[in-house]
Motif scaffolding. Structure first.
Motif, PDB file in Angstrom:
ATOM      1  N   GLY A 132       0.707  -1.288  -0.047  1.00 54.84           N
ATOM      2  CA  GLY A 132       0.258  -0.115  -0.066  1.00 54.84           C
ATOM      3  C   GLY A 132       0.929   1.270   0.065  1.00 54.84           C
ATOM      4  N   LEU A 133       2.171   1.149   0.013  1.00 53.93           N
ATOM      5  CA  LEU A 133       2.955   2.542  -0.065  1.00 53.93           C
ATOM      6  C   LEU A 133       2.715   3.124  -1.093  1.00 53.93           C
ATOM      7  CD1 LEU A 133       6.593   1.129   1.009  1.00 53.93           C
ATOM      8  CD2 LEU A 133       4.947   2.186   2.418  1.00 53.93           C
ATOM      9  N   GLU A 134       1.909   2.793  -2.244  1.00 58.82           N
ATOM     10  CA  GLU A 134       1.909   3.502  -3.476  1.00 58.82           C
ATOM     11  C   GLU A 134       0.746   4.445  -3.397  1.00 58.82           C
ATOM     12  OE1 GLU A 134      -0.392  -0.123  -3.676  1.00 58.82           O
ATOM     13  OE2 GLU A 134       1.793   0.315  -3.441  1.00 58.82           O
ATOM     14  N   ARG A 135      -0.336   4.274  -2.507  1.00 60.24           N
ATOM     15  CA  ARG A 135      -1.410   4.842  -1.848  1.00 60.24           C
ATOM     16  C   ARG A 135      -1.276   6.082  -0.859  1.00 60.24           C
ATOM     17  NH1 ARG A 135      -3.976  -0.378  -2.157  1.00 60.24           N
ATOM     18  NH2 ARG A 135      -4.279  -0.150   0.163  1.00 60.24           N
ATOM     19  N   MET A 136       0.061   6.003  -0.510  1.00 59.53           N
ATOM     20  CA  MET A 136       0.317   6.867   0.598  1.00 59.53           C
ATOM     21  C   MET A 136       0.954   8.091   0.264  1.00 59.53           C
ATOM     22  SD  MET A 136       1.394   4.450   3.449  1.00 59.53           S
ATOM     23  CE  MET A 136       0.337   3.050   4.208  1.00 59.53           C
ATOM     24  N   SER A 151      14.992  -3.250  -1.322  1.00 53.35           N
ATOM     25  CA  SER A 151      15.122  -1.701  -1.520  1.00 53.35           C
ATOM     26  C   SER A 151      14.807  -1.334  -2.781  1.00 53.35           C
ATOM     27  CB  SER A 151      16.527  -1.273  -1.272  1.00 53.35           C
ATOM     28  OG  SER A 151      17.046  -1.734  -0.156  1.00 53.35           O
ATOM     29  N   THR A 152      15.080  -2.106  -3.965  1.00 51.88           N
ATOM     30  CA  THR A 152      14.648  -1.783  -5.455  1.00 51.88           C
ATOM     31  C   THR A 152      13.225  -1.901  -5.563  1.00 51.88           C
ATOM     32  OG1 THR A 152      14.869  -4.113  -5.829  1.00 51.88           O
ATOM     33  CG2 THR A 152      16.797  -2.657  -6.423  1.00 51.88           C
ATOM     34  N   THR A 153      12.329  -2.652  -4.995  1.00 55.27           N
ATOM     35  CA  THR A 153      10.979  -2.747  -4.990  1.00 55.27           C
ATOM     36  C   THR A 153      10.201  -1.495  -4.343  1.00 55.27           C
ATOM     37  OG1 THR A 153      11.053  -5.035  -4.800  1.00 55.27           O
ATOM     38  CG2 THR A 153       8.927  -4.101  -4.451  1.00 55.27           C
ATOM     39  N   VAL A 154      10.824  -1.044  -3.125  1.00 56.32           N
ATOM     40  CA  VAL A 154      10.300   0.109  -2.549  1.00 56.32           C
ATOM     41  C   VAL A 154      10.627   1.245  -3.583  1.00 56.32           C
ATOM     42  CG1 VAL A 154      10.768   1.881  -0.460  1.00 56.32           C
ATOM     43  CG2 VAL A 154      10.729  -0.762  -0.169  1.00 56.32           C
ATOM     44  N   ARG A 155      11.813   1.593  -4.004  1.00 54.73           N
ATOM     45  CA  ARG A 155      12.217   2.557  -4.981  1.00 54.73           C
ATOM     46  C   ARG A 155      11.262   2.628  -6.116  1.00 54.73           C
ATOM     47  NH1 ARG A 155      16.806   4.853  -3.194  1.00 54.73           N
ATOM     48  NH2 ARG A 155      18.213   3.527  -2.013  1.00 54.73           N
ATOM     49  N   GLU A 156      10.951   1.410  -6.759  1.00 55.32           N
ATOM     50  CA  GLU A 156      10.180   1.535  -7.837  1.00 55.32           C
ATOM     51  C   GLU A 156       8.402   2.057  -7.506  1.00 55.32           C
ATOM     52  OE1 GLU A 156       9.892  -2.615  -9.348  1.00 55.32           O
ATOM     53  OE2 GLU A 156      12.148  -2.325  -9.775  1.00 55.32           O
ATOM     54  N   VAL A 157       8.140   1.448  -6.019  1.00 53.64           N
ATOM     55  CA  VAL A 157       6.875   1.892  -5.730  1.00 53.64           C
ATOM     56  C   VAL A 157       6.765   3.308  -5.451  1.00 53.64           C
ATOM     57  CG1 VAL A 157       5.287   1.635  -3.976  1.00 53.64           C
ATOM     58  CG2 VAL A 157       6.191  -0.378  -4.741  1.00 53.64           C
ATOM     59  N   LEU A 158       7.725   3.794  -4.805  1.00 55.12           N
ATOM     60  CA  LEU A 158       7.788   5.173  -4.595  1.00 55.12           C
ATOM     61  C   LEU A 158       7.906   6.072  -5.623  1.00 55.12           C
ATOM     62  CD1 LEU A 158       9.775   5.088  -1.175  1.00 55.12           C
ATOM     63  CD2 LEU A 158       7.265   5.336  -1.489  1.00 55.12           C
ATOM     64  N   GLY A 159       8.708   5.644  -6.728  1.00 58.52           N
ATOM     65  CA  GLY A 159       8.814   6.384  -8.132  1.00 58.52           C
ATOM     66  C   GLY A 159       9.568   7.657  -7.802  1.00 58.52           C
ATOM     67  N   GLU A 160       9.335   8.847  -8.395  1.00 54.60           N
ATOM     68  CA  GLU A 160      10.027   9.940  -8.056  1.00 54.60           C
ATOM     69  C   GLU A 160       9.556  10.776  -6.979  1.00 54.60           C
ATOM     70  OE1 GLU A 160      12.482  10.719 -10.139  1.00 54.60           O
ATOM     71  OE2 GLU A 160      12.266   8.760 -10.751  1.00 54.60           O
ATOM     72  N   ARG A 161       8.841  10.169  -6.062  1.00 58.48           N
ATOM     73  CA  ARG A 161       8.181  10.978  -4.824  1.00 58.48           C
ATOM     74  C   ARG A 161       9.328  11.556  -4.193  1.00 58.48           C
ATOM     75  NH1 ARG A 161       4.333   7.713  -0.963  1.00 58.48           N
ATOM     76  NH2 ARG A 161       3.529   7.199  -3.104  1.00 58.48           N
ATOM     77  N   GLU A 162       9.209  12.605  -3.777  1.00 61.96           N
ATOM     78  CA  GLU A 162       9.971  13.439  -2.852  1.00 61.96           C
ATOM     79  C   GLU A 162       9.819  12.891  -1.385  1.00 61.96           C
ATOM     80  OE1 GLU A 162      11.328  18.000  -1.536  1.00 61.96           O
ATOM     81  OE2 GLU A 162      10.444  17.680  -3.462  1.00 61.96           O
ATOM     82  N   MET A 163      10.916  12.589  -0.776  1.00 66.77           N
ATOM     83  CA  MET A 163      10.969  12.036   0.492  1.00 66.77           C
ATOM     84  C   MET A 163      12.072  12.823   1.438  1.00 66.77           C
ATOM     85  SD  MET A 163       9.176   9.461   0.444  1.00 66.77           S
ATOM     86  CE  MET A 163       9.457   8.289   1.930  1.00 66.77           C
ATOM     87  N   TYR A 164      11.782  13.089   2.709  1.00 63.72           N
ATOM     88  CA  TYR A 164      12.528  14.044   3.588  1.00 63.72           C
ATOM     89  C   TYR A 164      13.525  13.002   4.057  1.00 63.72           C
ATOM     90  CZ  TYR A 164       8.882  17.390   3.673  1.00 63.72           C
ATOM     91  OH  TYR A 164       7.996  18.495   3.403  1.00 63.72           O
TER      92      TYR A 164
END
Length: 170
Positions: A132-136, A151-164
């Motif tokens: 569900g990370l993609e919906r957050m 790690s690679t799966t998480v990076r793909e799900v988050l895409g280009e989202r800016e994270m602090y």
């Protein structure tokens, strides 16, 4: 008579097992219970809490408690293993931390907690997936260090989202 107590911190209390029923007379907003080894139950009076932090206190997940008002839930060194479905009702959660709690699996409904801005599952060594990370869309801080999450799966799900802040397994 309502007491003006809004914040309560219990630290290293060796004899306290629960809070008294009279706590319901307080407009309690935040509760921190740190290293109170005999503490076993949260009374229903704490259901209006917006902030709950439990560290080294419970030997298992406290049952029956999950307020829709809860915005900040932090647990560390509490043997949780599985996140109960009752937590799905806490739709106002902005911060959720389960640090070294033995979490093995995050439930499929987890993405419904779309208000989450900060998530930490650090040091839950057997954890392999966080759905569900993609919906957050509000998520800005994510800690998955010391887990088995790819790690690679998480990076793909988050895409280009800016994270602090983003901590992933090495």
């Amino acid at each position: 008579k309502r007491w003006p107590l809004r914040h309560l911190v219990l630290s290293e209390c060796s004899r306290i097992k629960t809070l008294p029923a009279t706590i319901a007379e307080c407009p309690l907003e935040s509760l921190v219970i740190y290293e109170c080894k005999k503490f076993r139950a949260l009374p229903e009076a704490t259901w209006s809490l917006t902030h709950l932090w439990l560290e080294g206190t419970f030997k298992a997940f406290p049952e029956g408690y999950w307020s829709p008002a809860l915005e900040d839930l932090r647990m560390a060194y509490v043997k949780v293993r599985d996140i109960p479905d009752a937590l799905a009702a806490a739709t106002r959660l902005r911060r959720l931390e389960f640090i070294r709690c033995g979490i093995r699996k995050v439930p499929a409904w987890f993405g419904q907690l779309s208000q989450l801005e900060r998530i930490s599952f650090s040091e839950n060594y057997a954890l392999k997936h966080v759905p569900g990370l993609e919906r957050m869309s509000a998520l800005k801080v994510l800690h998955l260090d010391e887990t088995e999450v790819e790690s690679t799966t998480v990076r793909e799900v988050l895409g280009e989202r800016e994270m602090y802040e983003l901590r992933l397994p090495a």
